[in-house]
Design an enzyme around this catalytic site. Structure first.
Site, PDB file in Angstrom:
ATOM      1  N   ASP A  42      -4.640   2.468  57.025  1.00 29.45           N
ATOM      2  CA  ASP A  42      -3.845   1.243  56.952  1.00 29.45           C
ATOM      3  C   ASP A  42      -2.431   1.493  56.449  1.00 29.45           C
ATOM      4  O   ASP A  42      -1.766   0.580  55.981  1.00 29.45           O
ATOM      5  CB  ASP A  42      -4.534   0.258  55.988  1.00 29.45           C
ATOM      6  CG  ASP A  42      -5.768  -0.355  56.614  1.00 29.45           C
ATOM      7  OD1 ASP A  42      -5.814  -0.403  57.864  1.00 29.45           O
ATOM      8  OD2 ASP A  42      -6.676  -0.761  55.873  1.00 29.45           O
ATOM      9  N   HIS A  84      14.626  25.782  61.446  1.00 29.69           N
ATOM     10  CA  HIS A  84      14.072  24.505  60.985  1.00 29.69           C
ATOM     11  C   HIS A  84      12.829  24.720  60.121  1.00 29.69           C
ATOM     12  O   HIS A  84      11.806  24.073  60.303  1.00 29.69           O
ATOM     13  CB  HIS A  84      13.764  23.590  62.174  1.00 29.69           C
ATOM     14  CG  HIS A  84      15.000  23.073  62.837  1.00 29.69           C
ATOM     15  ND1 HIS A  84      15.008  22.429  64.056  1.00 29.69           N
ATOM     16  CD2 HIS A  84      16.295  23.095  62.442  1.00 29.69           C
ATOM     17  CE1 HIS A  84      16.242  22.099  64.374  1.00 29.69           C
ATOM     18  NE2 HIS A  84      17.046  22.496  63.419  1.00 29.69           N
ATOM     19  N   ASP A  87      19.022  23.460  52.873  1.00 30.86           N
ATOM     20  CA  ASP A  87      19.719  22.472  53.702  1.00 30.86           C
ATOM     21  C   ASP A  87      19.092  21.129  53.359  1.00 30.86           C
ATOM     22  O   ASP A  87      17.966  20.845  53.766  1.00 30.86           O
ATOM     23  CB  ASP A  87      19.532  22.829  55.185  1.00 30.86           C
ATOM     24  CG  ASP A  87      20.372  21.961  56.124  1.00 30.86           C
ATOM     25  OD1 ASP A  87      20.830  20.881  55.692  1.00 30.86           O
ATOM     26  OD2 ASP A  87      20.552  22.373  57.287  1.00 30.86           O
ATOM     27  N   ASP A 118      24.781  15.886  54.603  1.00 32.17           N
ATOM     28  CA  ASP A 118      24.087  17.019  55.226  1.00 32.17           C
ATOM     29  C   ASP A 118      24.741  18.284  54.681  1.00 32.17           C
ATOM     30  O   ASP A 118      25.834  18.642  55.104  1.00 32.17           O
ATOM     31  CB  ASP A 118      24.238  16.908  56.749  1.00 32.17           C
ATOM     32  CG  ASP A 118      23.467  17.986  57.496  1.00 32.17           C
ATOM     33  OD1 ASP A 118      22.779  18.783  56.841  1.00 32.17           O
ATOM     34  OD2 ASP A 118      23.566  18.017  58.742  1.00 32.17           O
ATOM     35  N   HIS A 173      23.420  28.718  66.770  1.00 30.60           N
ATOM     36  CA  HIS A 173      23.581  27.253  66.806  1.00 30.60           C
ATOM     37  C   HIS A 173      25.062  26.884  66.787  1.00 30.60           C
ATOM     38  O   HIS A 173      25.925  27.745  66.605  1.00 30.60           O
ATOM     39  CB  HIS A 173      22.821  26.586  65.652  1.00 30.60           C
ATOM     40  CG  HIS A 173      23.211  27.059  64.277  1.00 30.60           C
ATOM     41  ND1 HIS A 173      24.397  26.701  63.676  1.00 30.60           N
ATOM     42  CD2 HIS A 173      22.571  27.859  63.379  1.00 30.60           C
ATOM     43  CE1 HIS A 173      24.450  27.238  62.466  1.00 30.60           C
ATOM     44  NE2 HIS A 173      23.358  27.960  62.264  1.00 30.60           N
ATOM     45  N   HIS A 185      28.220  18.862  63.868  1.00 32.30           N
ATOM     46  CA  HIS A 185      27.805  17.666  64.608  1.00 32.30           C
ATOM     47  C   HIS A 185      28.361  16.448  63.882  1.00 32.30           C
ATOM     48  O   HIS A 185      28.671  16.522  62.688  1.00 32.30           O
ATOM     49  CB  HIS A 185      26.270  17.596  64.697  1.00 32.30           C
ATOM     50  CG  HIS A 185      25.586  17.745  63.365  1.00 32.30           C
ATOM     51  ND1 HIS A 185      25.458  16.714  62.473  1.00 32.30           N
ATOM     52  CD2 HIS A 185      25.020  18.828  62.760  1.00 32.30           C
ATOM     53  CE1 HIS A 185      24.826  17.138  61.391  1.00 32.30           C
ATOM     54  NE2 HIS A 185      24.559  18.426  61.529  1.00 32.30           N
ATOM     55  N   HIS A 243      22.378  13.568  62.841  1.00 35.73           N
ATOM     56  CA  HIS A 243      23.092  13.994  64.044  1.00 35.73           C
ATOM     57  C   HIS A 243      23.584  12.698  64.665  1.00 35.73           C
ATOM     58  O   HIS A 243      22.882  12.043  65.428  1.00 35.73           O
ATOM     59  CB  HIS A 243      22.176  14.767  64.996  1.00 35.73           C
ATOM     60  CG  HIS A 243      21.867  16.143  64.484  1.00 35.73           C
ATOM     61  ND1 HIS A 243      21.382  17.143  65.273  1.00 35.73           N
ATOM     62  CD2 HIS A 243      22.009  16.702  63.255  1.00 35.73           C
ATOM     63  CE1 HIS A 243      21.231  18.247  64.549  1.00 35.73           C
ATOM     64  NE2 HIS A 243      21.590  17.990  63.329  1.00 35.73           N
ATOM     65  N   GLU A 247      29.184  24.095  59.786  1.00 37.54           N
ATOM     66  CA  GLU A 247      28.011  24.814  59.272  1.00 37.54           C
ATOM     67  C   GLU A 247      27.698  26.106  60.007  1.00 37.54           C
ATOM     68  O   GLU A 247      26.641  26.265  60.613  1.00 37.54           O
ATOM     69  CB  GLU A 247      26.784  23.894  59.311  1.00 37.54           C
ATOM     70  CG  GLU A 247      26.556  23.175  60.638  1.00 37.54           C
ATOM     71  CD  GLU A 247      25.278  22.329  60.602  1.00 37.54           C
ATOM     72  OE1 GLU A 247      24.227  22.871  60.222  1.00 37.54           O
ATOM     73  OE2 GLU A 247      25.325  21.149  60.969  1.00 37.54           O
ATOM     74  N   TYR A 278      22.019  35.003  60.739  1.00 41.49           N
ATOM     75  CA  TYR A 278      20.582  35.178  60.482  1.00 41.49           C
ATOM     76  C   TYR A 278      20.172  36.539  61.049  1.00 41.49           C
ATOM     77  O   TYR A 278      20.251  36.748  62.266  1.00 41.49           O
ATOM     78  CB  TYR A 278      19.784  34.054  61.157  1.00 41.49           C
ATOM     79  CG  TYR A 278      20.406  32.684  60.893  1.00 41.49           C
ATOM     80  CD1 TYR A 278      20.070  31.950  59.754  1.00 41.49           C
ATOM     81  CD2 TYR A 278      21.377  32.162  61.759  1.00 41.49           C
ATOM     82  CE1 TYR A 278      20.668  30.722  59.494  1.00 41.49           C
ATOM     83  CE2 TYR A 278      21.982  30.933  61.495  1.00 41.49           C
ATOM     84  CZ  TYR A 278      21.626  30.225  60.370  1.00 41.49           C
ATOM     85  OH  TYR A 278      22.229  29.014  60.105  1.00 41.49           O
ATOM     86  N   ARG A 337      23.635  30.206  55.658  1.00 40.19           N
ATOM     87  CA  ARG A 337      24.369  29.099  56.291  1.00 40.19           C
ATOM     88  C   ARG A 337      25.110  28.367  55.188  1.00 40.19           C
ATOM     89  O   ARG A 337      24.591  28.231  54.074  1.00 40.19           O
ATOM     90  CB  ARG A 337      23.424  28.139  57.037  1.00 40.19           C
ATOM     91  CG  ARG A 337      24.153  26.979  57.701  1.00 40.19           C
ATOM     92  CD  ARG A 337      23.313  26.208  58.732  1.00 40.19           C
ATOM     93  NE  ARG A 337      22.164  25.529  58.172  1.00 40.19           N
ATOM     94  CZ  ARG A 337      20.900  25.925  58.301  1.00 40.19           C
ATOM     95  NH1 ARG A 337      20.618  27.020  58.985  1.00 40.19           N
ATOM     96  NH2 ARG A 337      19.906  25.238  57.760  1.00 40.19           N
ATOM     97  N   GLU A 389      27.227  24.730  54.767  1.00 41.52           N
ATOM     98  CA  GLU A 389      27.490  23.475  55.500  1.00 41.52           C
ATOM     99  C   GLU A 389      28.141  22.445  54.588  1.00 41.52           C
ATOM    100  O   GLU A 389      27.613  22.126  53.520  1.00 41.52           O
ATOM    101  CB  GLU A 389      26.170  22.908  56.033  1.00 41.52           C
ATOM    102  CG  GLU A 389      26.317  21.555  56.716  1.00 41.52           C
ATOM    103  CD  GLU A 389      25.032  21.058  57.359  1.00 41.52           C
ATOM    104  OE1 GLU A 389      23.940  21.409  56.871  1.00 41.52           O
ATOM    105  OE2 GLU A 389      25.127  20.310  58.355  1.00 41.52           O
TER     106      GLU A 389
HETATM  107 MG    MG Z   1      22.074  20.587  57.549  1.00 37.92          MG
HETATM  108 MG    MG Z   2      23.914  19.712  59.963  1.00 36.73          MG
END
Ligand code: MG
Ligand code: MG
Length: 407
Positions: free
Chosen positions: A33, A219, A236, A247, A319, A323, A330, A353, A357, A374, A376
């Site tokens: 529920d 991710h 991140d 972000d 990548h 964005h 995004h 960003e 890697y 990374r 960002e």
């Molecule tokens: Mg990010």
């Molecule tokens: Mg980002």
């Protein structure tokens, strides 16, 4: 008030005798529920400010009609108070309000009076009901107009984004200071949970807390591994305030000291990121930051002997460089106008960003294996160039090492 201004601006761009239909998200079942926490659809939220589920806004020359859930004493005992139909016109500045159960009977009449209909189908519980009301009226996409509006942030939106950036910055600082070998990624993740909740903010997206080689999984959200001495930790994470996202990514050594190899890779990413931010100003082409980061990263990796002169950079940097950021992490808004990439305009917010890697690879010196970096930040385009909303967060090697010593 802000919502009325947005509604007027939207309608002023559309054909005369137009009908605009915008629906919010459906509730999503989690289990039994239980629902997931409800989050309104960004388009609907932007235009109405209304945060209850099961609602449809209709704008036309007759005015603004809102369809919403009416009072239900039994449901309100379980789920909390609803705005209700009678209160809706005053609270939402709507001209008319109807129970959502009347959508099917009222909507055909509103549609019959319009020559053009703007509606974007989304996975919405009400799509079928709205579909059933559609006639041969000329249909157009709303996003083309609405998303261009959402791309340019007003003062109110920028203030919310700055707040989201500040809360997120504070959480990243705490994470750097509390990091140490032997604890788990989720323990660091909990710093973000607590700091966001403490400030009445939500996660804008599922955070990535990736120690060591996990940073090379773009991710990675399991966040369940132990942090090892000598590894880097890539985080991140960003919160959302009244729907508006931050972000942010930072990468730092678990033990507070960069190794020589980590330092080399980190500095390349940092140089690329700073140069990309530097170029952002009104009139610059939106692809410029990516051109800059790929050039600097390619050069840096070649100098370290990691990449061949004619090698494929995408094995290490796969990548884009940024964005749009706003109500969606995004965010909406086109990157091209026709065939051409567009230019930055005042009020746009973009992330910057770049990353590197390096997975285990026999052709590469092992000192670089499993390093993922990374960096960002969130960048607002201003009249004079840009403002980095996340600039208060430690970023250079010295700043990070200093902050991590101040435990
Ligand atoms: Mg990010
Ligand atoms: Mg980002």
């Amino acid at each position: 008030m802000i919502h009325q201004i947005r509604q007027k601006r939207l309608l002023s761009q559309l054909a005369k005798n137009t009908l605009v239909i915008v629906s919010t998200n459906p509730e999503q079942w989690r289990n039994g529920d239980v629902h997931y926490p409800f989050r309104p659809h960004s388009d609907f939220w932007y235009l109405t400010g209304f945060t209850e589920p099961e609602a449809v806004a209709v704008f036309s020359k007759e005015g603004y009609s809102i369809f919403l859930r009416d009072h239900n004493p039994m449901r309100e005992i379980w789920d909390g108070k609803r705005l209700g139909v009678a209160n809706a016109p005053q609270t939402l500045n709507a001209d008319y309000a109807y129970p959502i159960s009347e959508l099917k009977t009222q909507l055909p009449q509103l549609i019959a009076n319009a020559t053009t209909l703007y509606y974007d189908f989304k996975p919405c519980a009400l799509d079928d009901e709205i579909m059933a009301c559609l006639t041969t009226t000329k249909m157009q996409s709303l996003g083309e107009y609405l998303h261009e509006m959402r791309l340019i942030k007003d003062e109110n939106e920028i203030a919310l984004m700055q707040k989201a950036a500040d809360i997120s910055t504070q959480a990243h600082q705490l994470a750097m200071q509390q990091s140490k070998a032997g604890i788990f990624e989720y323990e660091i993740a909990s710093i973000f949970d607590a700091n966001f909740r403490k400030n009445n903010a939500e996660h804008a997206y599922t955070p990535i807390v990736a120690g060591g080689k996990n940073a090379c999984i773009l991710h990675y959200i399991k966040n369940d591994q132990i942090l090892n001495e000598g590894d880097l930790l890539l985080i991140d994470a960003g919160c959302e305030v009244d729907g508006y996202a931050a972000d942010i990514t930072r990468t730092f050594p678990v033990n507070g000291r960069f190794s020589q190899a980590q330092r080399q890779i980190y500095q390349i990413v940092l140089d690329a990121q700073l140069a990309a931010i530097e170029c952002i100003k009104p009139g610059e082409i939106v692809t410029k930051p990516h051109q800059i980061t790929t050039k600097i990263i390619r050069q840096g990796l070649i100098e370290l002997g990691i990449l061949q002169t004619d090698g494929d950079l995408s094995q290490f940097y796969m990548h884009g460089t940024g964005h749009w950021l706003g109500l969606d992490v995004h965010d909406v808004g086109r990157y091209k106008q026709g065939e051409q990439h567009r230019q930055y305009q005042i009020g746009m917010v973009t992330t910057v960003e770049p990353g590197i890697y390096i997975r285990k690879n026999d052709k590469i010196n092992p000192i670089y294996w499993d390093i993922g970096v990374r960096i960002e930040d969130d960048v607002l385009v201003t009249e004079g160039g840009n403002r980095v909303l996340t600039k208060n967060l430690a970023k250079t090697i010295n700043e990070i090492e200093l902050l991590m010593r101040e435990k």
